[in-house]
Design an enzyme around this catalytic site. Structure first.
Site, PDB file in Angstrom:
ATOM      1  N   ASN A  11      -7.882 -10.082  -3.076  1.00  0.00           N
ATOM      2  CA  ASN A  11      -6.921 -10.238  -2.004  1.00  0.00           C
ATOM      3  C   ASN A  11      -7.640 -10.259  -0.656  1.00  0.00           C
ATOM      4  O   ASN A  11      -7.754  -9.288  -0.299  1.00  0.00           O
ATOM      5  CB  ASN A  11      -5.739  -9.270  -2.190  1.00  0.00           C
ATOM      6  CG  ASN A  11      -4.903  -9.267  -0.959  1.00  0.00           C
ATOM      7  OD1 ASN A  11      -4.672 -10.489  -0.336  1.00  0.00           O
ATOM      8  ND2 ASN A  11      -3.901  -8.202  -0.755  1.00  0.00           N
ATOM      9  N   LYS A  13      -6.412 -11.073   2.184  1.00  0.00           N
ATOM     10  CA  LYS A  13      -5.550 -10.740   3.247  1.00  0.00           C
ATOM     11  C   LYS A  13      -5.715 -11.608   4.541  1.00  0.00           C
ATOM     12  O   LYS A  13      -6.125 -12.870   4.228  1.00  0.00           O
ATOM     13  CB  LYS A  13      -5.775  -9.205   3.607  1.00  0.00           C
ATOM     14  CG  LYS A  13      -5.784  -8.342   2.520  1.00  0.00           C
ATOM     15  CD  LYS A  13      -5.604  -6.798   2.903  1.00  0.00           C
ATOM     16  CE  LYS A  13      -5.784  -5.826   1.828  1.00  0.00           C
ATOM     17  NZ  LYS A  13      -5.404  -4.439   2.045  1.00  0.00           N
ATOM     18  N   HIS A  98       3.488  -7.223  -1.916  1.00  0.00           N
ATOM     19  CA  HIS A  98       2.593  -6.292  -1.460  1.00  0.00           C
ATOM     20  C   HIS A  98       2.881  -5.099  -0.695  1.00  0.00           C
ATOM     21  O   HIS A  98       3.734  -5.525   0.276  1.00  0.00           O
ATOM     22  CB  HIS A  98       1.408  -7.059  -0.805  1.00  0.00           C
ATOM     23  CG  HIS A  98       0.088  -6.267  -0.814  1.00  0.00           C
ATOM     24  ND1 HIS A  98      -0.068  -5.487   0.313  1.00  0.00           N
ATOM     25  CD2 HIS A  98      -0.792  -6.428  -1.253  1.00  0.00           C
ATOM     26  CE1 HIS A  98      -1.392  -4.834   0.145  1.00  0.00           C
ATOM     27  NE2 HIS A  98      -1.716  -5.389  -0.823  1.00  0.00           N
ATOM     28  N   GLU A 100       1.917  -3.940   2.173  1.00  0.00           N
ATOM     29  CA  GLU A 100       1.846  -4.192   3.476  1.00  0.00           C
ATOM     30  C   GLU A 100       2.835  -5.100   4.043  1.00  0.00           C
ATOM     31  O   GLU A 100       3.413  -5.030   5.175  1.00  0.00           O
ATOM     32  CB  GLU A 100       0.452  -5.027   3.669  1.00  0.00           C
ATOM     33  CG  GLU A 100      -0.693  -4.072   3.618  1.00  0.00           C
ATOM     34  CD  GLU A 100      -2.043  -4.641   3.353  1.00  0.00           C
ATOM     35  OE1 GLU A 100      -2.492  -5.770   3.397  1.00  0.00           O
ATOM     36  OE2 GLU A 100      -2.954  -3.663   3.220  1.00  0.00           O
ATOM     37  N   GLU A 168      -0.326  -0.240  -7.172  1.00  0.00           N
ATOM     38  CA  GLU A 168      -1.072   0.183  -6.014  1.00  0.00           C
ATOM     39  C   GLU A 168      -0.403   1.347  -5.240  1.00  0.00           C
ATOM     40  O   GLU A 168       0.344   1.010  -4.277  1.00  0.00           O
ATOM     41  CB  GLU A 168      -1.167  -1.022  -5.290  1.00  0.00           C
ATOM     42  CG  GLU A 168      -1.966  -2.407  -5.737  1.00  0.00           C
ATOM     43  CD  GLU A 168      -2.357  -3.261  -4.552  1.00  0.00           C
ATOM     44  OE1 GLU A 168      -3.588  -3.526  -4.645  1.00  0.00           O
ATOM     45  OE2 GLU A 168      -1.832  -3.800  -3.881  1.00  0.00           O
ATOM     46  N   GLY A 174      -7.046   0.626   0.936  1.00  0.00           N
ATOM     47  CA  GLY A 174      -7.985   0.748   2.287  1.00  0.00           C
ATOM     48  C   GLY A 174      -8.278   2.113   2.894  1.00  0.00           C
ATOM     49  O   GLY A 174      -8.725   2.191   3.934  1.00  0.00           O
ATOM     50  N   SER A 206      -8.549   0.842  -3.087  1.00  0.00           N
ATOM     51  CA  SER A 206      -9.702   1.388  -2.924  1.00  0.00           C
ATOM     52  C   SER A 206     -10.814   1.127  -4.056  1.00  0.00           C
ATOM     53  O   SER A 206     -11.779   1.991  -4.237  1.00  0.00           O
ATOM     54  CB  SER A 206      -9.749   2.735  -2.341  1.00  0.00           C
ATOM     55  OG  SER A 206      -9.314   2.666  -1.151  1.00  0.00           O
TER      56      SER A 206
HETATM   57  C1  PEP Z   1      -4.883  -4.384  -1.663  1.00  0.00           C
HETATM   58  O1  PEP Z   1      -4.795  -5.072  -0.413  1.00  0.00           O
HETATM   59  O2  PEP Z   1      -4.066  -4.574  -2.442  1.00  0.00           O
HETATM   60  C2  PEP Z   1      -6.095  -3.432  -1.759  1.00  0.00           C
HETATM   61  C3  PEP Z   1      -5.979  -2.879  -3.042  1.00  0.00           C
HETATM   62  O3  PEP Z   1      -6.872  -3.251  -0.892  1.00  0.00           O
HETATM   63  P1  PEP Z   1      -7.961  -1.997  -0.824  1.00  0.00           P
HETATM   64  O4  PEP Z   1      -8.839  -2.646  -2.103  1.00  0.00           O
HETATM   65  O5  PEP Z   1      -8.919  -2.356   0.347  1.00  0.00           O
HETATM   66  O6  PEP Z   1      -7.747  -0.812  -1.132  1.00  0.00           O
END
Ligand code: PEP
Length: 244
Positions: A11, A13, A98, A100, A168, A174, A206
């Site tokens: 992803n 982003k 997601h 976010e 998640e 992040g 992460s």
């Molecule tokens: C994500 O944006 O879905 C995500 C898991 O980000 P990161 O791997 O940076 O934690």
């Protein structure tokens, strides 16, 4: 994509101008062409790059996805993109719900549910994201929160061939933090019990080349949704190879 192979999703982003994004796609495609990937691969660039990235990865076996969609097929929705448009641009998948977007854009379970249904309408695989906040985990409510998100976000008559659930935890995205393997196993087990048999359940939050081995060797984890580490071709590739 094969039914039981693991799946690693990048992803990107809101990252990547044309030159950077195409260079990244070229690097990943070259790696996937030189050696057979140990899993299925999917990359989800920003909307502006979907079509161009699709041309770069054509023939590499890597699938292409959107990061979000509108539930309607078309209409007066300035700035939005429909699943039909994503499909037309070469996507086979779309990420929905997601955290976010749930947090920054106030997306509700009902809206996410409509987006999953829209993805299925167009024949796309929906990568449905669920996950608890730090406060919810500390309050012992993680399982209940995710169960409620799933119940609210999953349309009736789920099409398992077109459903991927990504667990998640919001506090792991992040941050460099990850839940314990036991907590991930417990959550994946609970999710699996609540969705139709056969859908893949990914872990996201992460994931990096260092922790990918222990995460992706778990039987409960069918792959990873990767944010930050998907922006470096070597890291993304190393994570995918940890599936082997
Ligand atoms: C994500 O944006 O879905 C995500 C898991 O980000 P990161 O791997 O940076 O934690």
């Amino acid at each position: 994509m094969a039914a039981h192979r693991k799946l690693v999703v990048g992803n990107w982003k809101m990252n990547g101008l044309r030159a950077d994004g195409l260079a990244l796609a070229r690097e990943i495609a070259a790696l996937a062409t030189a050696a057979a990937p140990a899993c299925d691969l999917l990359i989800c660039p920003p909307s502006t790059l979907i079509a161009a990235v699709g041309e770069v990865i054509a023939g590499s076996g890597i699938a292409l996805g959107g990061q979000n969609c509108h539930a309607a097929e078309k209409g007066a929705y300035t700035g939005d993109v429909s699943v039909e448009m994503l499909k037309d641009a070469g996507c086979s998948h779309v990420i929905v719900g997601h955290s976010e977007r749930r947090q920054a854009c106030g997306e509700t379970d009902a809206e996410v549910r409509a987006k999953v249904a829209a993805a299925w309408r167009a024949g796309l695989v929906a990568v449905l994201c669920v996950g608890e906040t730090r406060a919810e985990r500390e309050a012992g409510r993680a399982l209940a929160v995710v169960a409620a998100q799933l119940a609210g976000s999953l349309p009736d008559g789920a099409d398992v061939a077109r459903l991927v659930v990504a667990y998640e935890p919001v506090w792991a995205i992040g941050t460099g933090l990850t839940p314990t393997l036991a907590d991930i196993d417990e959550m994946h087990h609970a999710i699996r019990a609540g969705i139709p048999a056969g859908a893949r359940i990914l872990y996201g939050g992460s994931v990096n080349p260092k922790n990918a081995g222990e995460l992706l060797s778990r039987g409960e984890i069918d792959g990873a949704l990767v944010g930050g580490a998907s922006l470096k071709a070597d890291d993304f590739w190393a994570i995918s190879q940890a599936c082997g």
